[in-house]
Design a protein around this motif. Sequence first.
Motif, PDB file in Angstrom:
ATOM      1  N   CYS A   1       0.795 -34.331 -35.075  1.00 61.51           N
ATOM      2  CA  CYS A   1       1.713 -35.033 -34.057  1.00 61.51           C
ATOM      3  C   CYS A   1       3.033 -34.684 -34.323  1.00 61.51           C
ATOM      4  O   CYS A   1       3.770 -34.647 -33.532  1.00 61.51           O
ATOM      5  CB  CYS A   1       1.127 -36.613 -33.685  1.00 61.51           C
ATOM      6  N   LEU A   2       3.526 -35.517 -35.337  1.00 60.66           N
ATOM      7  CA  LEU A   2       4.964 -35.277 -35.814  1.00 60.66           C
ATOM      8  C   LEU A   2       5.681 -33.967 -35.809  1.00 60.66           C
ATOM      9  O   LEU A   2       6.622 -33.606 -35.639  1.00 60.66           O
ATOM     10  CB  LEU A   2       5.353 -36.152 -36.874  1.00 60.66           C
ATOM     11  N   ARG A   3       4.628 -32.730 -36.394  1.00 60.57           N
ATOM     12  CA  ARG A   3       5.150 -31.490 -36.233  1.00 60.57           C
ATOM     13  C   ARG A   3       5.472 -31.140 -34.958  1.00 60.57           C
ATOM     14  O   ARG A   3       6.404 -30.479 -34.605  1.00 60.57           O
ATOM     15  CB  ARG A   3       4.161 -30.599 -37.050  1.00 60.57           C
ATOM     16  N   ALA A   4       4.516 -31.326 -34.079  1.00 63.35           N
ATOM     17  CA  ALA A   4       4.789 -30.982 -32.898  1.00 63.35           C
ATOM     18  C   ALA A   4       5.733 -31.668 -32.083  1.00 63.35           C
ATOM     19  O   ALA A   4       6.779 -31.168 -31.296  1.00 63.35           O
ATOM     20  CB  ALA A   4       3.170 -31.152 -31.906  1.00 63.35           C
ATOM     21  N   THR A   5       6.083 -33.037 -32.492  1.00 63.24           N
ATOM     22  CA  THR A   5       7.222 -33.999 -31.959  1.00 63.24           C
ATOM     23  C   THR A   5       8.324 -33.245 -32.265  1.00 63.24           C
ATOM     24  O   THR A   5       9.357 -33.117 -31.472  1.00 63.24           O
ATOM     25  CB  THR A   5       7.195 -35.369 -32.337  1.00 63.24           C
ATOM     26  N   GLY A   6       8.446 -32.743 -33.559  1.00 61.93           N
ATOM     27  CA  GLY A   6       9.868 -32.218 -34.166  1.00 61.93           C
ATOM     28  C   GLY A   6      10.120 -30.977 -33.240  1.00 61.93           C
ATOM     29  O   GLY A   6      11.402 -30.760 -33.038  1.00 61.93           O
ATOM     30  N   VAL A   7       9.203 -30.255 -32.603  1.00 61.00           N
ATOM     31  CA  VAL A   7       9.639 -28.943 -31.910  1.00 61.00           C
ATOM     32  C   VAL A   7      10.040 -29.494 -30.430  1.00 61.00           C
ATOM     33  O   VAL A   7      10.980 -28.857 -29.849  1.00 61.00           O
ATOM     34  CB  VAL A   7       8.231 -27.857 -32.118  1.00 61.00           C
ATOM     35  N   LEU A   8       8.953 -30.197 -30.244  1.00 58.34           N
ATOM     36  CA  LEU A   8       9.208 -30.824 -28.532  1.00 58.34           C
ATOM     37  C   LEU A   8      10.416 -31.512 -28.259  1.00 58.34           C
ATOM     38  O   LEU A   8      10.953 -31.306 -27.123  1.00 58.34           O
ATOM     39  CB  LEU A   8       7.950 -31.594 -28.174  1.00 58.34           C
ATOM     40  N   GLU A   9      10.744 -32.288 -29.382  1.00 56.15           N
ATOM     41  CA  GLU A   9      12.006 -33.096 -29.013  1.00 56.15           C
ATOM     42  C   GLU A   9      13.401 -32.199 -28.808  1.00 56.15           C
ATOM     43  O   GLU A   9      14.409 -32.435 -27.977  1.00 56.15           O
ATOM     44  CB  GLU A   9      12.271 -34.094 -30.002  1.00 56.15           C
ATOM     45  N   LEU A  10      13.335 -31.074 -29.641  1.00 52.86           N
ATOM     46  CA  LEU A  10      14.575 -30.213 -29.433  1.00 52.86           C
ATOM     47  C   LEU A  10      14.333 -29.233 -28.420  1.00 52.86           C
ATOM     48  O   LEU A  10      15.347 -29.253 -27.642  1.00 52.86           O
ATOM     49  CB  LEU A  10      14.403 -29.202 -30.878  1.00 52.86           C
ATOM     50  N   LEU A  11      13.090 -29.033 -28.161  1.00 50.34           N
ATOM     51  CA  LEU A  11      12.868 -28.072 -26.565  1.00 50.34           C
ATOM     52  C   LEU A  11      13.508 -29.031 -25.404  1.00 50.34           C
ATOM     53  O   LEU A  11      14.110 -28.534 -24.539  1.00 50.34           O
ATOM     54  CB  LEU A  11      11.561 -27.666 -26.453  1.00 50.34           C
ATOM     55  N   ALA A  12      13.393 -30.492 -25.703  1.00 57.51           N
ATOM     56  CA  ALA A  12      13.635 -31.273 -24.583  1.00 57.51           C
ATOM     57  C   ALA A  12      15.277 -31.085 -24.729  1.00 57.51           C
ATOM     58  O   ALA A  12      15.855 -31.102 -23.246  1.00 57.51           O
ATOM     59  CB  ALA A  12      13.157 -32.603 -24.744  1.00 57.51           C
ATOM     60  N   LEU A  13      15.738 -31.020 -25.600  1.00 58.84           N
ATOM     61  CA  LEU A  13      17.454 -30.995 -25.708  1.00 58.84           C
ATOM     62  C   LEU A  13      17.698 -29.734 -25.227  1.00 58.84           C
ATOM     63  O   LEU A  13      18.930 -29.567 -24.727  1.00 58.84           O
ATOM     64  CB  LEU A  13      17.895 -31.111 -27.180  1.00 58.84           C
ATOM     65  N   GLY A  14      17.220 -28.775 -25.192  1.00 54.08           N
ATOM     66  CA  GLY A  14      17.246 -27.347 -24.999  1.00 54.08           C
ATOM     67  C   GLY A  14      17.143 -27.094 -23.381  1.00 54.08           C
ATOM     68  O   GLY A  14      17.245 -26.004 -22.903  1.00 54.08           O
ATOM     69  N   GLY A  15      16.539 -28.281 -22.938  1.00 57.92           N
ATOM     70  CA  GLY A  15      16.489 -28.181 -21.286  1.00 57.92           C
ATOM     71  C   GLY A  15      14.769 -28.303 -20.804  1.00 57.92           C
ATOM     72  O   GLY A  15      14.854 -27.984 -19.633  1.00 57.92           O
ATOM     73  N   SER A  16      13.798 -28.334 -21.841  1.00 56.30           N
ATOM     74  CA  SER A  16      12.484 -28.317 -21.201  1.00 56.30           C
ATOM     75  C   SER A  16      11.957 -29.744 -20.544  1.00 56.30           C
ATOM     76  O   SER A  16      12.012 -30.705 -21.414  1.00 56.30           O
ATOM     77  CB  SER A  16      11.652 -27.958 -22.250  1.00 56.30           C
ATOM     78  N   ALA A  17      12.068 -29.848 -19.454  1.00 58.43           N
ATOM     79  CA  ALA A  17      11.667 -31.097 -18.786  1.00 58.43           C
ATOM     80  C   ALA A  17      10.125 -31.087 -19.091  1.00 58.43           C
ATOM     81  O   ALA A  17       9.569 -32.534 -19.425  1.00 58.43           O
ATOM     82  CB  ALA A  17      11.905 -31.158 -17.330  1.00 58.43           C
ATOM     83  N   GLU A  18       9.361 -30.447 -19.241  1.00 56.42           N
ATOM     84  CA  GLU A  18       8.015 -30.587 -19.679  1.00 56.42           C
ATOM     85  C   GLU A  18       8.013 -31.166 -21.162  1.00 56.42           C
ATOM     86  O   GLU A  18       6.971 -32.150 -21.419  1.00 56.42           O
ATOM     87  CB  GLU A  18       7.186 -29.165 -19.770  1.00 56.42           C
ATOM     88  N   ALA A  19       8.686 -30.861 -21.980  1.00 57.22           N
ATOM     89  CA  ALA A  19       8.786 -31.204 -23.498  1.00 57.22           C
ATOM     90  C   ALA A  19       9.172 -32.732 -23.419  1.00 57.22           C
ATOM     91  O   ALA A  19       8.487 -33.729 -24.192  1.00 57.22           O
ATOM     92  CB  ALA A  19       9.524 -30.476 -24.405  1.00 57.22           C
ATOM     93  N   ARG A  20      10.064 -32.890 -22.722  1.00 55.69           N
ATOM     94  CA  ARG A  20      10.795 -34.422 -22.574  1.00 55.69           C
ATOM     95  C   ARG A  20       9.380 -35.251 -21.959  1.00 55.69           C
ATOM     96  O   ARG A  20       9.284 -36.349 -22.462  1.00 55.69           O
ATOM     97  CB  ARG A  20      11.988 -34.190 -21.834  1.00 55.69           C
ATOM     98  N   ASP A  21       9.062 -34.971 -21.028  1.00 53.98           N
ATOM     99  CA  ASP A  21       7.783 -35.848 -20.399  1.00 53.98           C
ATOM    100  C   ASP A  21       6.750 -36.034 -21.201  1.00 53.98           C
ATOM    101  O   ASP A  21       6.190 -37.043 -21.157  1.00 53.98           O
ATOM    102  CB  ASP A  21       7.483 -34.985 -18.784  1.00 53.98           C
ATOM    103  N   ALA A  22       6.532 -35.048 -21.673  1.00 56.04           N
ATOM    104  CA  ALA A  22       5.140 -35.104 -22.762  1.00 56.04           C
ATOM    105  C   ALA A  22       5.337 -36.168 -23.848  1.00 56.04           C
ATOM    106  O   ALA A  22       4.755 -37.033 -24.012  1.00 56.04           O
ATOM    107  CB  ALA A  22       4.849 -33.678 -23.298  1.00 56.04           C
TER     108      ALA A  22
END
Length: 326
Positions: free
Chosen positions: A86-107
Amino acid sequence: MAQRRYEYAPAGTLPGLLQRGRGLGARMAAEDPAAAADLVYGRIRWDWRWDRQVDDRHLYLARLVRDLELPVGPIVELLTGDEDTCLRATGVLELLALGGSAEARDALRTHVREGEHRVAVLESVAVVWPPQWWEDLAAGQDVRDGQDVRRRRGPRGSTDPAPERDSASPPALLPEHGGGASDPSMATGELERQWAAQEWCGPMRTARGLARFGPEAAGAASLLRRFWLWTPHSSERPAYLEALAAVAPAGLAEVYTECLWDCEADARLLAVAHAPDRPHVRERLAHLRDDPMEVPEVREAAGARLAGLSSGGSEPEGAASEGELE
């Protein structure tokens, strides 16, 4: 299925390059995103870092997902795994959210509200995200202050305990002990021993000792190249490049250019300072300067380098030599 694997593919293959976080892997993957997709997802599902406390992969992997335009869904699914996954995925998703991914942020926000590892995910995003993105989720949660979490964690959210100091290298070879080999052959011999034993933790200290001899240690260049190419311990890779620049600087232009895509911030900083002035290098420097996922030090250095080039600054020392280590 085990979540940590250490059977590394050869360093010259795309799987091996991506496992090690090498810049060449990112550039090769961009040539055929569809073919690289499963490899990228596999590098998130399983942890290929040699030392989770100091080796960084999250930014490297987040960039691959974004730049290859891969779906975020397979990463979101990993949030339901065990805490490490979960934390490995979080580390990627939280950065994708910074990069503009609403899907990553919402997840991630949904997981903080409803998921099994809500506190760990909240602590992770609290380090990376602006407060307005997560503070409303913290009410009632037993979450530590973001600064405290940052001190406790390694690159991009690792929860592993701090590693013990490596003891493979004799103290006389370690700069921090104030000693040092009396001649480069002694340090070269130690590096040869470490290569033969496939010791990945510690040779960077030997490399730093060799760098102090400058060109007198040129005989160690081939060993330093081998460590740079093959080490899975990515946080040690910048030290090998610095040592090469000190003992045998010719032929590093393409290496510096590759490092603009490296997983390690220290390698990217070296690349920003020393990559040759070419159109695609300027393009990459602009990308690093403007990328909201990039660490501040690299963004600032890239901006300064570009400003210097635009004002007619001189070519960095050692950047004009062609060649590569492959």
